[in-house]
Design a protein around this motif. Structure first.
Motif, PDB file in Angstrom:
ATOM      1  N   SER A  94      -9.220   6.225   0.326  1.00  0.00           N
ATOM      2  CA  SER A  94      -8.578   4.836   0.630  1.00  0.00           C
ATOM      3  C   SER A  94      -7.239   4.714  -0.295  1.00  0.00           C
ATOM      4  N   ALA A  95      -7.180   5.469  -1.451  1.00  0.00           N
ATOM      5  CA  ALA A  95      -6.042   5.219  -2.284  1.00  0.00           C
ATOM      6  C   ALA A  95      -4.878   5.907  -1.404  1.00  0.00           C
ATOM      7  N   LEU A  96      -5.185   6.971  -0.871  1.00  0.00           N
ATOM      8  CA  LEU A  96      -4.316   7.957   0.032  1.00  0.00           C
ATOM      9  C   LEU A  96      -3.487   6.916   1.158  1.00  0.00           C
ATOM     10  N   ASN A  97      -4.671   6.527   1.726  1.00  0.00           N
ATOM     11  CA  ASN A  97      -4.261   5.464   3.043  1.00  0.00           C
ATOM     12  C   ASN A  97      -3.013   4.649   2.561  1.00  0.00           C
ATOM     13  N   ILE A  98      -3.256   3.872   1.340  1.00  0.00           N
ATOM     14  CA  ILE A  98      -2.324   3.018   0.859  1.00  0.00           C
ATOM     15  C   ILE A  98      -1.133   3.493   0.563  1.00  0.00           C
ATOM     16  N   LEU A  99      -1.200   4.816  -0.278  1.00  0.00           N
ATOM     17  CA  LEU A  99       0.334   5.227  -0.747  1.00  0.00           C
ATOM     18  C   LEU A  99       1.049   5.781   0.277  1.00  0.00           C
ATOM     19  N   PHE A 100       0.510   6.223   1.569  1.00  0.00           N
ATOM     20  CA  PHE A 100       1.191   6.829   2.477  1.00  0.00           C
ATOM     21  C   PHE A 100       2.190   5.821   3.288  1.00  0.00           C
ATOM     22  N   LEU A 101       1.935   4.602   3.198  1.00  0.00           N
ATOM     23  CA  LEU A 101       2.828   3.390   3.605  1.00  0.00           C
ATOM     24  C   LEU A 101       4.295   3.793   3.161  1.00  0.00           C
ATOM     25  N   ILE A 102       4.404   4.320   1.932  1.00  0.00           N
ATOM     26  CA  ILE A 102       5.763   4.630   1.561  1.00  0.00           C
ATOM     27  C   ILE A 102       6.578   5.509   2.321  1.00  0.00           C
ATOM     28  N   VAL A 103       5.906   6.227   2.960  1.00  0.00           N
ATOM     29  CA  VAL A 103       6.370   7.378   3.866  1.00  0.00           C
ATOM     30  C   VAL A 103       7.111   6.673   5.190  1.00  0.00           C
ATOM     31  N   TRP A 104       6.016   5.720   5.695  1.00  0.00           N
ATOM     32  CA  TRP A 104       6.323   5.086   6.835  1.00  0.00           C
ATOM     33  C   TRP A 104       7.503   3.894   6.652  1.00  0.00           C
ATOM     34  N   GLN A 105       7.489   3.509   5.518  1.00  0.00           N
ATOM     35  CA  GLN A 105       8.567   2.553   4.763  1.00  0.00           C
ATOM     36  C   GLN A 105       9.877   3.245   5.004  1.00  0.00           C
ATOM     37  N   PHE A 106      10.029   4.466   4.739  1.00  0.00           N
ATOM     38  CA  PHE A 106      11.325   5.302   4.436  1.00  0.00           C
ATOM     39  C   PHE A 106      11.687   5.289   5.831  1.00  0.00           C
ATOM     40  N   ILE A 107      10.749   5.713   6.942  1.00  0.00           N
ATOM     41  CA  ILE A 107      11.188   5.988   8.202  1.00  0.00           C
ATOM     42  C   ILE A 107      11.835   4.591   8.932  1.00  0.00           C
ATOM     43  N   ALA A 108      11.125   3.319   8.660  1.00  0.00           N
ATOM     44  CA  ALA A 108      11.637   2.379   9.093  1.00  0.00           C
ATOM     45  C   ALA A 108      12.939   1.768   8.588  1.00  0.00           C
ATOM     46  N   HIS A 109      13.211   2.309   7.305  1.00  0.00           N
ATOM     47  CA  HIS A 109      14.497   2.104   6.625  1.00  0.00           C
ATOM     48  C   HIS A 109      15.599   3.057   7.237  1.00  0.00           C
ATOM     49  N   ARG A 110      15.443   4.127   7.615  1.00  0.00           N
ATOM     50  CA  ARG A 110      16.382   5.147   8.352  1.00  0.00           C
ATOM     51  C   ARG A 110      16.553   4.511   9.732  1.00  0.00           C
ATOM     52  N   LEU A 111      15.669   4.070  10.366  1.00  0.00           N
ATOM     53  CA  LEU A 111      15.836   3.630  11.794  1.00  0.00           C
ATOM     54  C   LEU A 111      16.469   2.240  12.166  1.00  0.00           C
ATOM     55  N   MET A 112      16.073   1.237  11.245  1.00  0.00           N
ATOM     56  CA  MET A 112      16.500  -0.138  11.496  1.00  0.00           C
ATOM     57  C   MET A 112      17.057  -0.835  10.269  1.00  0.00           C
ATOM     58  N   GLY A 113      17.012  -0.109   9.324  1.00  0.00           N
ATOM     59  CA  GLY A 113      17.596  -0.616   8.005  1.00  0.00           C
ATOM     60  C   GLY A 113      16.698  -1.537   7.097  1.00  0.00           C
ATOM     61  N   LEU A 114      15.405  -1.507   7.514  1.00  0.00           N
ATOM     62  CA  LEU A 114      14.420  -2.336   6.679  1.00  0.00           C
ATOM     63  C   LEU A 114      14.338  -1.930   5.294  1.00  0.00           C
ATOM     64  N   ARG A 115      14.689  -2.701   4.440  1.00  0.00           N
ATOM     65  CA  ARG A 115      14.602  -2.231   3.089  1.00  0.00           C
ATOM     66  C   ARG A 115      13.276  -2.534   2.273  1.00  0.00           C
ATOM     67  N   PHE A 116      13.008  -1.637   1.508  1.00  0.00           N
ATOM     68  CA  PHE A 116      11.511  -1.857   0.767  1.00  0.00           C
ATOM     69  C   PHE A 116      11.360  -3.037   0.170  1.00  0.00           C
ATOM     70  N   ILE A 117      12.458  -3.492  -0.665  1.00  0.00           N
ATOM     71  CA  ILE A 117      12.439  -4.842  -1.149  1.00  0.00           C
ATOM     72  C   ILE A 117      11.944  -5.926  -0.257  1.00  0.00           C
ATOM     73  N   GLU A 118      12.476  -5.976   1.014  1.00  0.00           N
ATOM     74  CA  GLU A 118      12.164  -6.694   2.210  1.00  0.00           C
ATOM     75  C   GLU A 118      10.745  -6.823   2.427  1.00  0.00           C
ATOM     76  N   THR A 119      10.117  -5.455   2.599  1.00  0.00           N
ATOM     77  CA  THR A 119       8.823  -5.198   3.085  1.00  0.00           C
ATOM     78  C   THR A 119       7.784  -5.897   1.888  1.00  0.00           C
ATOM     79  N   VAL A 120       8.406  -5.550   0.612  1.00  0.00           N
ATOM     80  CA  VAL A 120       7.527  -6.166  -0.546  1.00  0.00           C
ATOM     81  C   VAL A 120       7.518  -7.783  -0.439  1.00  0.00           C
TER      82      VAL A 120
END
Length: 477
Positions: free
Chosen positions: A386-412
């Motif tokens: 379960s912990a890994l599934n939560i932490l892996f969202l960081i990888v997806w967030q990095f992808i979203a930032h690269r493709l449409m400029g979605l910043r980590f702080i915005e997601t938070v």
């Protein structure tokens, strides 16, 4: 824009209603079956899930997602996918039919030979309706899909309960699966105006192949990710232990699917529609993330809160061993709908390659994690998973930032307020109700108090998502 907004709202409403009805029926059916069947019965059928799921992945081959992602798919596109699915499904069934003795030998359960050959019929039957389901999803026909699911679950549930009542044990679960798929296909044919023809042209398959092959491999990886625990447990532990995990995972999946299913059915076609305007795409994506957080955190953390009394009341004390597993899975399950949102975003951009490689990385990490923590027992393994599934969202967030400029702080900012409020409410309710000893009053008090506190806080903070939901329902009723 208003038309898309209205279609999205209707799609979300019917998608959530569909999943809500589905989970309610699954709850009722699951309670009856769990009371009549043993953990071993669930374990025996549960270990087959990975084979039926992967077979289903190979059968659809990602072309269903490709149809949904196309701007204007034609009848010949649907027809090509229809016949391709059928041919592939029959070929896979023949292979699995002869592999049945090997599957039974791996799990040391001879009964799996006949049982698996019957259960595998479900994906053969489903192949006749995959193209029709893509049509329903593409056209946001969520109301029709809700009706189909309701009827199919009702009929298959009655069949399963009747067989369990007459002592058919794990066969009742097998028949329930097969009947459900059969009824779903009948509904899909009834509501879909498109009909297959015998003029078979596989050229559309060639055009969709580049996109679809990545979807295929990724879907298989996702399937492995979802079922790897059961597959490993089936070899390491007795079927009773596997059954307890299967039961816990079932309730967890039902919980987050309630949110994920409704949002998932709408997010990819909507995001595909707005992908040419990156600013609008970003606004739509963030709003969907907020809506998902608004529902997911209170629902899943709430299920973790009431897990003990819920399990004991509904399916009896014989399933008490699955409670700690369910609580751990619910914490990870609260974040699963966000995985789906990120995945659908990458697909709407036509980047099935990203979808593929991110999920390959995830399954590799999951398998490594399971092997490392296997010696510590099932509870520690589930917690790490379960912990890994939560932490892996960081990888997806990095992808979203690269493709449409979605910043980590915005997601938070979008999701963390809902997480913090939900967590604080559940902890407070746990301590406030700790003195109640009777299970039924405890369950009802915790549900009512947690729901009331969440609504009051959201209303007091004038959360826009809540206000828009209230306004939408006022305009419809």
């Amino acid at each position: 824009m208003d038309s898309l907004k209205d279609k999205t709202a209707k799609g979300l409403m019917w998608g959530i209603l569909n999943n809500g009805t589905t989970e309610l029926l699954n709850l009722i059916i699951g309670i009856f079956l769990a009371r009549m069947l043993s953990p071993s019965d669930y374990g025996i059928v549960g270990v087959l899930a990975i084979f039926t799921a992967i077979a289903g992945n190979l059968q659809s081959s990602g072309f269903s997602r490709a149809l949904i992602n196309m701007k204007n798919p034609e009848a010949r596109d649907y027809n090509a996918v229809f016949w391709f699915n059928i041919l592939v499904s029959f070929a896979i069934y023949i292979i699995l039919f002869f592999c049945a003795p090997l599957i039974a030998a791996y799990f040391r359960q001879p009964v799996l030979v006949k049982l698996s050959r019957f259960v595998f019929l479900a994906f053969v039957i489903s192949s006749f309706g995959i193209a029709h389901n893509a049509y329903l999803c593409k056209n946001l026909m969520m109301k029709e899909m809700a009706i189909i699911t309701f009827v199919a679950l009702t009929v298959s549930g009655c069949v399963g309960i009747t067989l369990a009542f007459y002592g058919k044990a794990y066969w009742s679960l097998a028949w329930q699966q097969v009947v459900y798929i059969f009824m779903v296909n009948i509904g899909r044919y009834y509501f879909t105006p498109w009909r297959p023809s015998f003029h078979v042209d596989f050229s559309p398959i060639k055009r969709m192949f580049g996109f679809s092959v990545n979807i295929l491999f990724t879907t298989i990886i996702n399937t492995l990710s979802a079922n790897i625990m059961t597959f490993i447990f089936g070899r390491l532990f007795p079927m009773k232990t596997v059954g307890n995990f299967t039961q816990a995972n079932k309730w967890n999946t039902m919980g987050y699917t309630f949110i994920m299913g409704g949002v998932s059915q709408v997010s990819q076609p909507v995001l595909a529609h707005v992908r040419d305007d990156i600013n609008r795409e970003k606004r739509v994506f963030r709003k969907m993330m907020r809506f998902t957080a608004f529902l997911s955190f209170p629902a899943m953390l709430g299920l973790a809160l009431v897990a003990d009394e819920f399990i004991r009341i509904t399916i009896s004390d014989k399933w008490a061993s699955c409670v700690p597993l369910l609580q751990l899975l619910c914490i990870g399950g609260a974040f699963m709908p966000f995985h789906t949102m990120y995945q659908n975003f990458s697909l709407s951009r036509g980047r099935s390659d990203i979808y593929l490689w991110c999920n390959i990385l995830l399954i590799a990490l999951q398998i490594t994690l399971v092997l490392v923590f296997a010696k510590y027992g099932i509870t520690v393994m589930v917690g790490a998973y379960s912990a890994l599934n939560i932490l892996f969202l960081i990888v997806w967030q990095f992808i979203a930032h690269r493709l449409m400029g979605l910043r980590f702080i915005e997601t938070v900012k979008d999701i963390c307020p809902f997480l913090l409020v939900s967590a604080v409410i559940m902890v407070a309710v746990h301590f406030l109700t700790a003195g109640i000893n009777n299970l039924i009053p405890l369950l009802l008090t915790r549900i009512i108090l947690a729901a009331a506190l969440y609504f009051i806080i959201m209303k007091a903070c004038r959360v826009k998502i809540l206000e828009e939901c209230i306004e939408y329902f006022k305009s419809k009723f």
